[in-house]
Design a protein around this motif. Sequence first.
Motif, PDB file in Angstrom:
ATOM      1  N   PHE A 507       0.836  -1.199   0.000  1.00 18.75           N
ATOM      2  CA  PHE A 507       0.000   0.000   0.000  1.00 18.75           C
ATOM      3  C   PHE A 507       0.875   1.254   0.000  1.00 18.75           C
ATOM      4  CE2 PHE A 507      -3.154  -2.931   1.921  1.00 18.75           C
ATOM      5  CZ  PHE A 507      -4.250  -2.649   1.106  1.00 18.75           C
ATOM      6  N   LEU A 508       0.374   2.296  -0.679  1.00 15.50           N
ATOM      7  CA  LEU A 508       0.972   3.619  -0.633  1.00 15.50           C
ATOM      8  C   LEU A 508      -0.112   4.620  -0.249  1.00 15.50           C
ATOM      9  CD1 LEU A 508       2.961   3.612  -4.028  1.00 15.50           C
ATOM     10  CD2 LEU A 508       3.752   2.814  -1.798  1.00 15.50           C
ATOM     11  N   ILE A 509       0.227   5.564   0.650  1.00 14.54           N
ATOM     12  CA  ILE A 509      -0.722   6.614   1.043  1.00 14.54           C
ATOM     13  C   ILE A 509      -0.212   7.942   0.503  1.00 14.54           C
ATOM     14  CG2 ILE A 509      -1.852   7.797   2.945  1.00 14.54           C
ATOM     15  CD1 ILE A 509      -1.523   5.334   4.626  1.00 14.54           C
ATOM     16  N   ALA A 510      -1.044   8.599  -0.296  1.00 17.13           N
ATOM     17  CA  ALA A 510      -0.664   9.876  -0.891  1.00 17.13           C
ATOM     18  C   ALA A 510      -0.994  11.024   0.053  1.00 17.13           C
ATOM     19  CB  ALA A 510      -1.377  10.067  -2.226  1.00 17.13           C
ATOM     20  N   THR A 511      -0.384  12.166  -0.211  1.00 15.56           N
ATOM     21  CA  THR A 511      -0.607  13.333   0.642  1.00 15.56           C
ATOM     22  C   THR A 511      -2.051  13.832   0.576  1.00 15.56           C
ATOM     23  OG1 THR A 511       0.179  14.732  -1.172  1.00 15.56           O
ATOM     24  CG2 THR A 511       1.781  14.111   0.512  1.00 15.56           C
ATOM     25  N   ASN A 512      -2.751  13.527  -0.514  1.00 17.54           N
ATOM     26  CA  ASN A 512      -4.152  13.935  -0.646  1.00 17.54           C
ATOM     27  C   ASN A 512      -5.112  12.928  -0.045  1.00 17.54           C
ATOM     28  OD1 ASN A 512      -3.933  11.868  -2.494  1.00 17.54           O
ATOM     29  ND2 ASN A 512      -4.540  13.080  -4.280  1.00 17.54           N
ATOM     30  N   GLY A 513      -4.597  11.893   0.644  1.00 24.57           N
ATOM     31  CA  GLY A 513      -5.447  10.914   1.294  1.00 24.57           C
ATOM     32  C   GLY A 513      -5.845   9.737   0.435  1.00 24.57           C
ATOM     33  N   ARG A 514      -5.373   9.688  -0.802  1.00 24.21           N
ATOM     34  CA  ARG A 514      -5.705   8.557  -1.667  1.00 24.21           C
ATOM     35  C   ARG A 514      -4.853   7.342  -1.299  1.00 24.21           C
ATOM     36  NH1 ARG A 514      -9.274  11.355  -2.130  1.00 24.21           N
ATOM     37  NH2 ARG A 514     -10.177  12.348  -3.972  1.00 24.21           N
ATOM     38  N   LEU A 515      -5.446   6.161  -1.451  1.00 32.58           N
ATOM     39  CA  LEU A 515      -4.764   4.900  -1.163  1.00 32.58           C
ATOM     40  C   LEU A 515      -4.475   4.176  -2.467  1.00 32.58           C
ATOM     41  CD1 LEU A 515      -3.852   3.148   1.281  1.00 32.58           C
ATOM     42  CD2 LEU A 515      -6.005   1.904   1.049  1.00 32.58           C
ATOM     43  N   LEU A 516      -3.196   3.821  -2.675  1.00 27.66           N
ATOM     44  CA  LEU A 516      -2.779   3.074  -3.853  1.00 27.66           C
ATOM     45  C   LEU A 516      -2.269   1.715  -3.410  1.00 27.66           C
ATOM     46  CD1 LEU A 516      -2.060   6.287  -4.349  1.00 27.66           C
ATOM     47  CD2 LEU A 516      -1.070   5.423  -6.455  1.00 27.66           C
ATOM     48  N   ALA A 517      -2.433   0.703  -4.278  1.00 29.99           N
ATOM     49  CA  ALA A 517      -2.030  -0.647  -3.896  1.00 29.99           C
ATOM     50  C   ALA A 517      -1.605  -1.445  -5.115  1.00 29.99           C
ATOM     51  CB  ALA A 517      -3.173  -1.355  -3.166  1.00 29.99           C
ATOM     52  N   SER A 518      -0.811  -2.486  -4.842  1.00 32.29           N
ATOM     53  CA  SER A 518      -0.439  -3.465  -5.864  1.00 32.29           C
ATOM     54  C   SER A 518      -0.219  -4.800  -5.173  1.00 32.29           C
ATOM     55  CB  SER A 518       0.842  -3.030  -6.603  1.00 32.29           C
ATOM     56  OG  SER A 518       1.962  -3.130  -5.749  1.00 32.29           O
ATOM     57  N   GLY A 519      -0.337  -5.899  -5.966  1.00 32.40           N
ATOM     58  CA  GLY A 519      -0.128  -7.227  -5.402  1.00 32.40           C
ATOM     59  C   GLY A 519      -1.389  -8.052  -5.431  1.00 32.40           C
ATOM     60  N   SER A 520      -1.423  -9.092  -4.600  1.00 33.72           N
ATOM     61  CA  SER A 520      -2.548 -10.025  -4.569  1.00 33.72           C
ATOM     62  C   SER A 520      -3.772  -9.390  -3.920  1.00 33.72           C
ATOM     63  CB  SER A 520      -2.156 -11.289  -3.796  1.00 33.72           C
ATOM     64  OG  SER A 520      -3.277 -12.134  -3.620  1.00 33.72           O
ATOM     65  N   ASN A 521      -4.918  -9.508  -4.600  1.00 36.47           N
ATOM     66  CA  ASN A 521      -6.180  -8.989  -4.082  1.00 36.47           C
ATOM     67  C   ASN A 521      -7.107 -10.127  -3.660  1.00 36.47           C
ATOM     68  OD1 ASN A 521      -7.910  -6.722  -3.518  1.00 36.47           O
ATOM     69  ND2 ASN A 521      -9.145  -7.299  -5.309  1.00 36.47           N
ATOM     70  N   GLU A 522      -6.548 -11.254  -3.275  1.00 35.03           N
ATOM     71  CA  GLU A 522      -7.348 -12.401  -2.861  1.00 35.03           C
ATOM     72  C   GLU A 522      -8.276 -12.016  -1.725  1.00 35.03           C
ATOM     73  OE1 GLU A 522      -6.689 -17.045  -1.395  1.00 35.03           O
ATOM     74  OE2 GLU A 522      -5.019 -15.623  -1.417  1.00 35.03           O
ATOM     75  N   ASN A 523      -9.532 -12.397  -1.826  1.00 34.35           N
ATOM     76  CA  ASN A 523     -10.576 -12.056  -0.843  1.00 34.35           C
ATOM     77  C   ASN A 523     -10.786 -10.549  -0.718  1.00 34.35           C
ATOM     78  OD1 ASN A 523     -11.095 -14.808   0.002  1.00 34.35           O
ATOM     79  ND2 ASN A 523      -9.140 -14.709   1.111  1.00 34.35           N
ATOM     80  N   ASN A 524     -10.315  -9.793  -1.744  1.00 34.61           N
ATOM     81  CA  ASN A 524     -10.442  -8.331  -1.769  1.00 34.61           C
ATOM     82  C   ASN A 524      -9.647  -7.666  -0.629  1.00 34.61           C
ATOM     83  OD1 ASN A 524     -11.467  -5.858  -2.844  1.00 34.61           O
ATOM     84  ND2 ASN A 524     -13.031  -5.802  -1.235  1.00 34.61           N
ATOM     85  N   LYS A 525      -8.506  -8.237  -0.276  1.00 38.77           N
ATOM     86  CA  LYS A 525      -7.737  -7.675   0.836  1.00 38.77           C
ATOM     87  C   LYS A 525      -6.997  -6.396   0.483  1.00 38.77           C
ATOM     88  CE  LYS A 525      -3.839 -10.854   0.078  1.00 38.77           C
ATOM     89  NZ  LYS A 525      -3.058 -11.938   0.717  1.00 38.77           N
TER      90      LYS A 525
END
Length: 857
Positions: A507-525
Motif C-alpha cells: 500500500f501507498l498513502i498519498a498526501t491527498n489521502g488517496r490509497l494506492l495498492a499493488s499485489g494479490s487482491n485475494e478475498n479483496n484484501k
Amino acid sequence: MATEVTEFAEPQETSYILIRVLGKGAFGEAVLYRKTEDNSLVVWKEINLANCGDKERRDSQNEIDILSFLDHANIVSYYNHFIDGDTLFIEMEYANDGTLYEKIYNQTSLFPEKTVIWYLFQMTSALAYIHEYGIIHRDIKTLNIFLTKSGLLKLGDFGISKIMQSQSGMAETLVGTPYYMSPELMQGHKYNQKSDIWALGCVLYEMLTLRRTFEASNALKLARDIVLNQQSDINSMYSQEMQKLVTQLLQKEPANRPVCEEILKNSLFTKQGDLEKKVWELNSVARRARLTACSVSETTVPVVKAQMCEVYVWGGGKITPQKVEFFTKEKSPIQVECGESHFAVVTVEKEVFTWANSQGGSSMVGQLGHGDTAGYKIPKLVEGLSGIPVKQVSCGTDFTICVTDDGKLYGFGSDYYGCVGCDTSEEDDILSPIPINYFTSIPIEEISCGDSHCVALTKAGDVYTWGCGEFGRLGLGSEDDHTTPQKVAIPGKHFIKHVCAGSDGTFLIATNGRLLASGSNENNKLGFNSPTSGLRKRKKKVFDIPCKYMFSTVKPLSRQHIISVSPGTSHSACIDIYGCLYTFGCNKYGQLGLGDYKKRSTLNRVGGVLVSKKVEKVSCGDGFTVAATDDSQLYSWGNGENGKLGAIFKEQGKKTSTKCTSLPRPIFGSLHVVPYLSSHHWNTIIIAEKVLNQKTLKPRVSSPKYNLLNSPKAARVPFETVPEDSAFVEGSQPISPACSEDLPFTSDSSNATSPPNSRPSSGNKDESSIPPWLEAELQDAAFIRIPSKESNLLEIGNLSPVSEKDEKEIYGRTTADKDILIAQLRAKVDKLTEENKLLQETTEKQEELIKSLRLHP
C-alpha cells in the motif's frame, strides 16, 4: 479609514517527556528529556535561582550568552531556555556516550594513537573556534568534554568562561579545576588563551597515559608540582610527533605554548580534510536539530510530562498481554515491530533491541542481528548498530531493516529473495547489520517490510521496492524478483507520504489521502473490488480483481481521506482523517469486526462500540485485528487461537470457532495511550503510555538577564556591583585536601567590586509613555560592537565598566549617542501608543454600530 487588526499566533505547546536525571549539583541538576515532536533527546540544565548567589546567577547568564552564540560541531549546542518561577531551564544538545573522563576511567589498555589523534583534532577545533572570538573557556577538563556514540566529541560547560576585550588581553581571576590549572594561574599571574592550551595538554596527557598529569594529596603540593615539576614520559608506543606535541602544550612559560592554529598544522593531522569531513557527516543530526530549534517561535510553551512507558506482547501462546520488564525508564521505547518469530524495539537512545518469540518454534537465520543464529529470549542490544542512531525498524518474516537518523539503511537476516538488499551470491543469511549501499546517497524517510519484500520511501518522495515479486507486489509491472531496490513509477500526480508492505501486497498513502495498492487482491484484501450498478431487479454483482501488477488507486476508498493502513495475511484495515475504521478482505474469523462471519466482497466500516470513538492506530495479523482509540482504550477481534486477541471472550451466538469474536472487545484492564502497535502472524507488540503528571512552563522571554537578575534575592545587589570575575561552577564546594576533580578552584584577585556604570538621566517619567521596566532595560542595555576583519573582538553581555574616553572606541557610541537612541525609541513607543488609542476608538465605534443594528434591524 479602515484599521487593520493584527492577529497574534496562539502559543504552541511542545511536550517534553522526562527520561532520567543525568547529574545533580548544589544549585540544580541536568535532566534528560525526550521531545515528542521529533523523538529527539535534549538535556535541560535546571538551575534553582532562589538558592543561587550573585556569582552563580552571573555564571548561568554567561553560559546562555555564550552557548546561544556559538555554533560548532564540537561544542554542545544551545537550543532554548525557559524560566518557571525561580527555576531557569537551559535546553542543550545531548551527548549520549558520557564524558571523556568516563571513557578514560573505563579504558583497560592504552588508546591507539589513531583514536587519540581523532579526539585531539576535535578538541583543538573547538578551542580554535572560541579563541577566535576572544573567549577563554577556563575549565577544560575531561568531565566537561562529552562524547556521542558516533565518536563525536563536544566541549561544554561554559559557565565560568570569560570573554576578553581583545585577544591580547589578560585575565586575573583564579578559576578552573586544580588538576588542569596552568602554572600562571597557580602563581596568581595574568593569563589568556594559552591557559586553555595547558589544560588541553593535560587532557591529551591523560588520554596517552590513563592518569593525570600531576597528582598530589593536597592543593598546596599540587600547585608546587604544576609550577616546578615536569610531567612523566609517555609510552614509547606513541610516535615522536605525539610526544613532542605533549611537551609543547605543557610548557611552563605561556609564550612557548602553541596556539590552536599551530596545533592543527601539526604533521599528526596530515589528513585534516578527511577529519573535517567526518566531523561534518557525524554531526548532521545535531545540525538539523539546531536549525529546527532556531526556527521555533518564541511563543512555544513547553509542557513537561512524567509518564510510564511500557512494552507488552501477546500471541504465540501468551493469552494475555505480558509486560517486557527490560524496557524501563532508562530504555524507554519509541517504536516497536514484530515479525513471524521475532521482535524489535527502538529506544529513546536510538538503540535497537531484538529478541525471539519463545513460543514461535522457528529457527533463527540472523534476523536478530547478533552475529549468530541463537534464539535470544530476552531483549538484546544489536551491537552492530552501536553508535548509529536508528529512528525506525521494520521486520519481515525472517529479516529486519533499520533506518538511521540520516536516512541510511541497515539490514540483517535471510537474504533469500534479496530482501536485505546486498545482492549476495555466496551467503544468503546476514547475521550482523550491513549497510544497504544502494541508498548511500539517497536518504530514506520510511521503510516497511512484508513477508518477503520491502518498500522504502525516500526523503524526496520517491518509492523503491525489492524482494519477491509474485502477484506484482513490487508494483513494477511484472512478477519478477529483484535483489536490488527498483524505483517505482507512481501513477498520476500523487505525492506519497507513507508506505506499507503486507504479506503479498503493498500500500501507498498519498498526501491527498488517496490509497494506492499493488499485489494479490485475494478475498479483496487490497480493497479493489466494487459492486456494479444496473437495473433495479437485476442482482448486484461484484467485479473481482485477482491482483495488480502496477500501483493503482483503490477507488472504493476515493471518497475517504486515508491517513493509516495495515495489511494482514487475508484482510486489511485503514483509518481516515476523522478516525473512522474501514476493513476489507476475508471475514472467516470475524476479523472485519462486523458482528458476523459472512463473506464480504466490498468495503465495510466497523461499527458497534467504535462508532462513537476515534480510532488512532490499527494493525492486522493472521485472522485478527487490534485497534487503539483516542480515549486510551485497546480493542481486538477475530481469531483468538494461540492468544492472538490478548484475552479470552465469551462470544454469544453462532460462530465458526469457540475462540473467535466478530465484534471489537476491550483487552486492557486500565486506560493506556498506545502510540505504536504492530501485529504479524500470531504476534502483537505495543507501547503503552500513561501520563502520571504534567506541568506547563512559562515561555522564554526576550531578556534572560532581566529574569535572572530581577528576582527578589538578586534585586538586593545591583548587577553592576558584581565583580566581573566572580565566576563559580555550578555545584562547587570548598576544595578538600584530596583535590577532587569535580570541584573547581576559585579565588578572586581582589575584593574590590566594580563601581556601577554611570547612566544618563531618564528625565521626568511623567513626560514619557515608556513603561518603567522598559526604561530600566534601556538604561542597563549593553552595546555590542560588530568585529571588523582586522579584529576578532566579540562583546557579549555586560563587560567591565569602561571610561567615557574609551566608550566611543569600544562600543562605537558615546553617552550622547545613547541619549539619542533612547529618545528615538521613546518616540516610537509614543507613536505606537497613539495608534493603539486610535484602534481602541475605532473598535468602540464598531461596537456602537453593531449595538444599534441589533436594536434597529
